[in-house]
Write an enzyme that holds these catalytic residues in place. Structure first.
Site, mmCIF file in Angstrom:
data_model
loop_
_atom_site.group_PDB
_atom_site.id
_atom_site.type_symbol
_atom_site.label_atom_id
_atom_site.label_comp_id
_atom_site.label_asym_id
_atom_site.label_seq_id
_atom_site.Cartn_x
_atom_site.Cartn_y
_atom_site.Cartn_z
ATOM 1 N N ASP A 92 -13.626 76.796 -34.873
ATOM 2 C CA ASP A 92 -14.785 75.974 -35.218
ATOM 3 C C ASP A 92 -14.567 74.563 -34.686
ATOM 4 O O ASP A 92 -13.421 74.141 -34.445
ATOM 5 C CB ASP A 92 -15.027 75.956 -36.726
ATOM 6 C CG ASP A 92 -13.961 75.170 -37.487
ATOM 7 O OD1 ASP A 92 -12.774 75.524 -37.338
ATOM 8 O OD2 ASP A 92 -14.305 74.224 -38.216
ATOM 9 N N GLU A 156 -12.122 74.915 -40.301
ATOM 10 C CA GLU A 156 -11.160 73.829 -40.501
ATOM 11 C C GLU A 156 -11.838 72.470 -40.474
ATOM 12 O O GLU A 156 -11.526 71.586 -41.280
ATOM 13 C CB GLU A 156 -10.068 73.892 -39.427
ATOM 14 C CG GLU A 156 -8.872 72.986 -39.689
ATOM 15 C CD GLU A 156 -9.047 71.560 -39.187
ATOM 16 O OE1 GLU A 156 -8.302 70.679 -39.634
ATOM 17 O OE2 GLU A 156 -9.952 71.323 -38.345
ATOM 18 N N GLU A 157 -12.789 72.300 -39.571
ATOM 19 C CA GLU A 157 -13.425 70.990 -39.434
ATOM 20 C C GLU A 157 -14.305 70.634 -40.628
ATOM 21 O O GLU A 157 -14.571 69.464 -40.880
ATOM 22 C CB GLU A 157 -14.254 70.938 -38.140
ATOM 23 C CG GLU A 157 -13.458 71.102 -36.864
ATOM 24 C CD GLU A 157 -12.528 69.939 -36.554
ATOM 25 O OE1 GLU A 157 -12.392 69.035 -37.406
ATOM 26 O OE2 GLU A 157 -11.933 69.936 -35.463
#
Length: 454
Positions: A92, A156-157
């Site tokens: 991502d 994750e972002e």
């Protein structure tokens, strides 16, 4: 040991790596359906899964994590008795921000000035390609000497914790002797660096309400409380005059005693305009690696074009607070929430919502795996010795893995050096850095396997 066969193999694989990275960058895999369709992330996850199957990974699976995203898992068995290494990356990406500010389309890998530009090229789709290159080089030169697990995260972002929650519910899945997190970067291009610390993070949304509805600023302005003005005053309370973060009760005087970041180099890397001062106090390393830092990352307010002469009844902002090692992110969240509630002016009604949190992390760089990595980097970067630095960003999964597998050694490397401009427009990756770090990772896996035989 010589690096030549491995380095020659990786060099020969670079055209394929560029083609694959272009395919992966093309997916608009921002893990926020309010910005891009969920199908973009699902397509990227499918691409990663197919890449693992092509490399003979077993048990390849799309893991539906509790935050509504997918992480990709695969297992490549090694020789009998070999240690297991977990390789991590995430597919991502951050949103592209203002696409018109990019010199080339953000989701189209473009070569320019010796670098490859595109959202996720360095952070962290390039990290996944790095893992593939290292494994392919080993397969072409005697085989992969360890068992390998790969996990590619899908959110994750966003900091929504899906993979952390999944790992905690399936504690055997990611168990490994050593974990390589491919999501940090060298201090600068050509200087091999492992990351010793990561700041944690908490992210809050704050809303202020002052009126039942918007009002004419001429008729009511000067007495009626404007929520946007209240928000500006509240946000200003989070910084001292010199820019130092000032959250009530939060310690802001820690010092960094490792590799230093010269101010001139930092100004150049950060592209600070001439005449504009840096903020905060202490060394640059103190400020970005050892101390908390608050950032207003979004604010809801009327745009300039089309604005009317009105007092705003409500205002909303999103605030990120980076939390250094030695401080607890949950406690920092409480302090930030209390600060927002107590500093809102004029009795404005305050509501605070937590939207993300991750603990800071400190690696043990004296562990045996780091010795293996130091030797690998010495060969991959002739004439250079491995350095260790901090990193101001957050990877919440690190603490989850450290808690689940306390005996595992965790190493942090990656492609996000200063020129990469991750999270900004015109993100890019250095192909030379991708090549050298892939060589280093391959040599590390070989070194580590040998060290476990002793």
């Amino acid at each position: 040991m010589t690096a030549r066969p491995i380095s020659e193999t990786v060099a020969s694989l670079m055209p394929r790596a560029k083609s694959e990275l272009a395919e992966l960058v093309a997916f608009r895999s921002v893990a926020d359906p309010a910005q891009f369709p969920r199908s973009e992330c699902e397509a990227a996850a499918g691409w990663v899964a197919e890449a693992l199957r092509t490399e003979d990974f077993q048990d390849v699976a799309l893991l539906d994590t509790p935050d509504g995203t997918q992480s990709v898992y695969g297992y490549l068995p090694g020789p009998a008795g070999a240690p297991t290494v977990l390789l991590y990356a995430h597919y991502d990406v951050q949103p592209p921000l203002d696409e018109s500010a990019w010199l080339s389309p953000p989701f189209e890998l473009t070569e320019r000035d010796g670098r490859w530009f595109g959202r996720g090229a360095a952070d962290c789709k390039g990290g996944f390609i790095m893992h593939l290159l290292a494994l392919r080089a080993l397969k072409a030169n005697g085989g992969v000497p360890v068992s390998v697990k790969v996990i590619a995260e899908g959110s994750e972002e966003q900091g929504t914790g899906g993979l952390e929650q999944y790992a905690e519910a399936h504690p055997d899945l990611l168990a490994a002797d050593t974990i390589v997190i491919g999501d940090t970067g060298n201090f600068r291009v050509g200087l091999p660096t492992v990351t010793a610390t990561l700041r944690g993070m908490t992210m809050l949304r704050v809303r202020l309400d002052t009126l039942e509805g918007n009002l004419h600023s001429g008729q009511f302005g000067g007495a009626a409380p404007d929520a946007l003005a209240a928000m500006i005053q509240l946000l200003a309370s989070l910084r001292a005059e010199d820019g130092t973060t000032t959250v009530d009760g939060l310690t802001t005087d820690a010092e960094w005693d490792g590799l230093q970041y010269p101010e001139g180099e930092f100004r150049k890397d950060a592209k600070v305009l001439d005449g504009v001062e840096l903020i905060g106090r202490g060394t640059v390393a103190d400020r970005i690696w050892a101390r908390p830092a608050v950032t207003v990352i979004g604010i809801d307010c009327p745009p300039v074009v089309g604005a009317t002469p009105s007092l705003q009844a409500s205002a909303r902002a999103q605030i990120s607070l980076r939390v250094p090692p030695g401080q607890d992110a949950a406690e920092a969240t409480k302090l930030l929430t209390a600060h927002l509630q107590s500093h809102a002016p004029w009795g404005a009604r305050v509501s605070v919502e937590q939207v993300g949190q991750g603990q800071p992390f400190r690696a043990d760089i004296t562990s045996p795996a780091y010795t293996s990595m130091a030797e690998a980097m010495r060969l991959a970067y002739p004439g250079e010795e491995m350095q260790s630095s901090g990193m101001g960003g957050s990877i919440p999964l690190c603490n989850t893995l450290a808690a689940l597998y306390p005996q595992a050694e965790i190493l942090l490397i990656g492609l996000s050096e200063p020129e990469a401009q991750i999270h900004a427009v015109n993100e890019s990756v250095s192909p030379e850095e991708l090549e050298r770090l892939s060589v280093a990772e391959a040599l590390f896996l070989r070194n580590y396997a040998e060290s476990k035989k002793v």
